[in-house]
Write an enzyme that holds these catalytic residues in place. Sequence first.
Site, PDB file in Angstrom:
ATOM      1  N   ASN A  32      15.708  16.976  27.935  1.00 19.88           N
ATOM      2  CA  ASN A  32      14.879  17.842  27.120  1.00 19.88           C
ATOM      3  C   ASN A  32      14.996  19.280  27.619  1.00 19.88           C
ATOM      4  OD1 ASN A  32      13.053  18.699  25.234  1.00 19.88           O
ATOM      5  ND2 ASN A  32      11.263  18.252  26.509  1.00 19.88           N
ATOM      6  N   GLY A  52      15.627  13.554  31.059  1.00 18.05           N
ATOM      7  CA  GLY A  52      15.955  14.230  32.313  1.00 18.05           C
ATOM      8  C   GLY A  52      17.126  13.603  33.029  1.00 18.05           C
ATOM      9  N   ASP A  66      17.575  22.220  36.339  1.00 15.82           N
ATOM     10  CA  ASP A  66      16.554  21.341  35.734  1.00 15.82           C
ATOM     11  C   ASP A  66      16.719  19.919  36.291  1.00 15.82           C
ATOM     12  OD1 ASP A  66      14.407  20.407  34.290  1.00 15.82           O
ATOM     13  OD2 ASP A  66      15.352  20.611  32.327  1.00 15.82           O
ATOM     14  N   LEU A  86      10.841  18.357  42.147  1.00 12.28           N
ATOM     15  CA  LEU A  86      10.876  17.573  43.394  1.00 12.28           C
ATOM     16  C   LEU A  86       9.943  16.358  43.341  1.00 12.28           C
ATOM     17  CD1 LEU A  86      11.047  20.374  46.134  1.00 12.28           C
ATOM     18  CD2 LEU A  86      12.900  18.926  45.304  1.00 12.28           C
ATOM     19  N   ARG A  87       9.083  16.327  42.338  1.00 11.04           N
ATOM     20  CA  ARG A  87       8.223  15.159  42.036  1.00 11.04           C
ATOM     21  C   ARG A  87       7.119  14.861  43.042  1.00 11.04           C
ATOM     22  NH1 ARG A  87       9.659  15.478  36.968  1.00 11.04           N
ATOM     23  NH2 ARG A  87      11.538  14.390  36.329  1.00 11.04           N
TER      24      ARG A  87
HETATM   25 ZN   LIG Z   1      11.497  22.342  30.833  1.00 10.20          ZN
END
Ligand SMILES: [Zn+2]
Length: 436
Positions: free
Chosen positions: A286, A332, A313, A71-72
Amino acid sequence: MIDWKDKREFWISGAKVIDPETAKMRTGSVLVQKGAIAEIVWQKAVETELPVLDATGYVLTPGFVDIHTHLREPGYEEKETIATGTAAAAAGGYTSVVCMANTDPVVDEPSVVEFITKRAQQVGRCRVLIAAALTKGLGGEVINEYFYLKSAGAVALSDDGKFVTNSQVMRAALEYAGFHGLTVISHCEDAFLVENSQIHEGYVSTRLGLKGAPAAAEEIAIYRDIRLAQLTGSPLHIAHVSTAGAIDLIRKAKRKGLPVTAEVTPHHLTMNDELLETYDRNLKVNPPLRGKRDSAVLLDAIRDGAIDCIATDHAPHNEIDKQVEFDMAPPGMIGLETAFAQLHTELVVPGKLDLVDLVRLMTVRPAEVLRIQGGRLRKGEPADLALIDPGEEWVLEKHLIRSKSKNTPLIGKTFTGRIRGVFLEGKWQSAILEEG
Ligand SMILES: [Zn+2]
């Protein structure tokens, strides 16, 4: 803001209702009362004085549970916030997400857990559960005070984004976490083998001249953590499994009865490294997108239970982050809003996976992995539900994306199956922007 005191009573009738615990889909009707599921009847229509939402033609399931979301907030609000991330989640059919600890500050103190919890209560559009960091500052050296993190509300522990290189630290973390009844979620990659890597190591990386991350990097790390789970007896959950070899290791661990679970992302299930010929930065993730054979093995693994659940993710990065040379772009992609539609389109429509099984992998199974609430259709539980139109065709357009970041390679793609919205404690939230 969520109206937690919503007290409306109504029936949702005539939908194909999926009960993930019994793996059945039948025509039924659900009574929502005071934000909870008050009744489930297996009939198309109900005789009632209460308002009835006619959901004929739709599929009704428990709201999805994502156990791997970034969620940053705090710290990277230019990429995503708790408000935008949970709005994206609700638009994707999710009513609960577990957010990862790699924020700034890192979620390694009870005060950060409390901050996120409070913020989510103020602006959240779905439930926000928290995976706190395994080690101080995600540094991999000093384990955190799990007792206090759990007391503050953390439901799991993870240094996601980083592998805990020191095996003694990981052993102690597993022992301590197990003692407190918390599952450790491990991001498995050998840090030295993947240094500076851009994509999966193989034919495509050689052709494109990009440094590859070998499958072995993931498998070595998974093997170590499985051995440590065996040594400690503590529950280990392996995040974003991406290689065929990793599936072999997990199968063997499960056969031995070890407390090991695993997740796979929608992108690793449906995409492979051949797409990278376009150098689309949004395909840089990743672990990297692997080969075709790996995706096929991952699909087998969700069918037969070697993989326990699907997790997005969801990793927002804004356009400026991604508009750089491929080597410089952060890995991402976002995934909350497209997970269901993508998997329904790519796997359910062509007959590779049953709809009921897909829903199980997105509801009860992730909830079981972390031993959390949600993802079940049960009388008395909160009315957290997702309403799906399985036949609707739609195109993902950039302006429809609710996440603050738009880093997805799926813009312009046509999907079959669309989330119409969710009920969160009985309160309706439309997934479709024009409908508000
Ligand atoms: Zn990870």
